[in-house]
Design a protein around this motif. Sequence first.
Motif, mmCIF file in Angstrom:
data_model
loop_
_atom_site.group_PDB
_atom_site.id
_atom_site.type_symbol
_atom_site.label_atom_id
_atom_site.label_comp_id
_atom_site.label_asym_id
_atom_site.label_seq_id
_atom_site.Cartn_x
_atom_site.Cartn_y
_atom_site.Cartn_z
ATOM 1 N N ALA A 42 0.835 -1.208 0.000
ATOM 2 C CA ALA A 42 0.000 0.000 0.000
ATOM 3 C C ALA A 42 0.867 1.254 0.000
ATOM 4 O O ALA A 42 1.883 1.293 0.704
ATOM 5 C CB ALA A 42 -0.889 -0.016 1.243
ATOM 6 N N GLU A 44 0.419 3.966 1.498
ATOM 7 C CA GLU A 44 0.483 4.621 2.813
ATOM 8 C C GLU A 44 1.210 3.780 3.866
ATOM 9 O O GLU A 44 1.238 4.137 5.047
ATOM 10 C CB GLU A 44 -0.935 4.960 3.301
ATOM 11 N N ARG A 45 1.838 2.667 3.454
ATOM 12 C CA ARG A 45 2.501 1.791 4.426
ATOM 13 C C ARG A 45 3.647 2.511 5.127
ATOM 14 O O ARG A 45 4.230 3.449 4.578
ATOM 15 C CB ARG A 45 3.035 0.533 3.727
ATOM 16 N N SER A 75 -0.122 -4.224 8.127
ATOM 17 C CA SER A 75 -0.295 -2.828 7.723
ATOM 18 C C SER A 75 0.382 -2.496 6.389
ATOM 19 O O SER A 75 -0.015 -1.532 5.737
ATOM 20 C CB SER A 75 0.207 -1.891 8.817
ATOM 21 N N SER A 78 -2.177 -2.537 4.090
ATOM 22 C CA SER A 78 -3.241 -1.618 4.500
ATOM 23 C C SER A 78 -4.637 -2.218 4.235
ATOM 24 O O SER A 78 -4.900 -3.340 4.667
ATOM 25 C CB SER A 78 -3.068 -0.262 3.821
ATOM 26 N N LYS A 79 -5.489 -1.470 3.516
ATOM 27 C CA LYS A 79 -6.886 -1.913 3.356
ATOM 28 C C LYS A 79 -7.098 -2.755 2.103
ATOM 29 O O LYS A 79 -8.245 -3.059 1.750
ATOM 30 C CB LYS A 79 -7.795 -0.692 3.327
ATOM 31 N N VAL A 130 0.344 2.686 11.683
ATOM 32 C CA VAL A 130 -0.842 3.181 10.956
ATOM 33 C C VAL A 130 -1.166 4.616 11.351
ATOM 34 O O VAL A 130 -0.801 5.067 12.444
ATOM 35 C CB VAL A 130 -2.102 2.326 11.257
#
Length: 290
Positions: A42, A44-45, A75, A78-79, A130
């Motif tokens: 991800a 944003e990791r 994480s 992420s999503k 996170v």
Amino acid sequence: MPMSPGYVPFHPNPSKPKYKPPPGAVDTHCHVFGPEAKFPFAPERKYTPCDAPKEKLFALRDFLGFDKNVIVQASAHSKDNRAMVDALGAASGRAKGIAFVGEEVTDEELAWMNKAGVRGVRFNFLKRLVDYTPRDVLQRIVKRVQKFDWQIVVYFEMPDLPGLEDFLTALPTIVVVDHMGTPDVKKGVDHPENQRFHRLMDRHGNFWVKVSCPERMSVAGPPYDDVAPFGRALVERFPDRVIWGSDWPHPNVKVAPDDGVLVDYIPKIAPTAELQRKLLVDNPMRLYWS
Ligand code: 0GY
């Protein structure tokens, strides 16, 4: 993409454990990463791990004498839960999952994950892993997953427990605490901070705990004898609400642990065959496969 500086890949050649888990044993905390070419990490990791694909996880499961896995979304993905769900689909019914979702997750995605074997969502409260999510957002997520009877897995560090306790104890679901709530082993089992966590477990029968990750807390290092009293105290006090996990591939540890040594730690915290059966088979089966 290169791994984050200082990132340590998992042990290349773990030892065969001397301890043999009972038939049907479940490793309730492990991850899959990538492969990145198929399942990118991800944006944003907070760290970039090594690839740790499902084939390696399943081979390690067999080598260590385990039967099943619970794969927890880490994480770095992420999503985007696709790598985890892909692993569930390849496990022939021998894996369940814990997802990481935001409010934007659709009901279709939740239903898709539920069908694939996801049994809960993880709320990660570690700032180094996170970004902050407001509590009301988490509460709305809880409401949405309740119809699937999902559990909430929580990862926090023990000094943060006082600030989280009201939120956590108000959760209407089963709550599973990662890594014993990460106590400071230098302070000892009887320290008020750790005893506060025991009291919480005592008062709230919906709380379960993973007696996992001695390698993250140990000061002495393997075979983690300084952490064993913490695990053993929980196993003996809450024998029906403890589960164990390897944490493979051990994201963000400074020294890659030997997974065989981690399995040999189990009888130190669960000294009888009955406690071992509850920890490794009966409890996780009730929590994830019933
Ligand atoms: C763990 C612990 C860690 C990482 C993650 O989601 C994650 O990236 O869980 C950690 O760095 O402490 O549970 O494997």
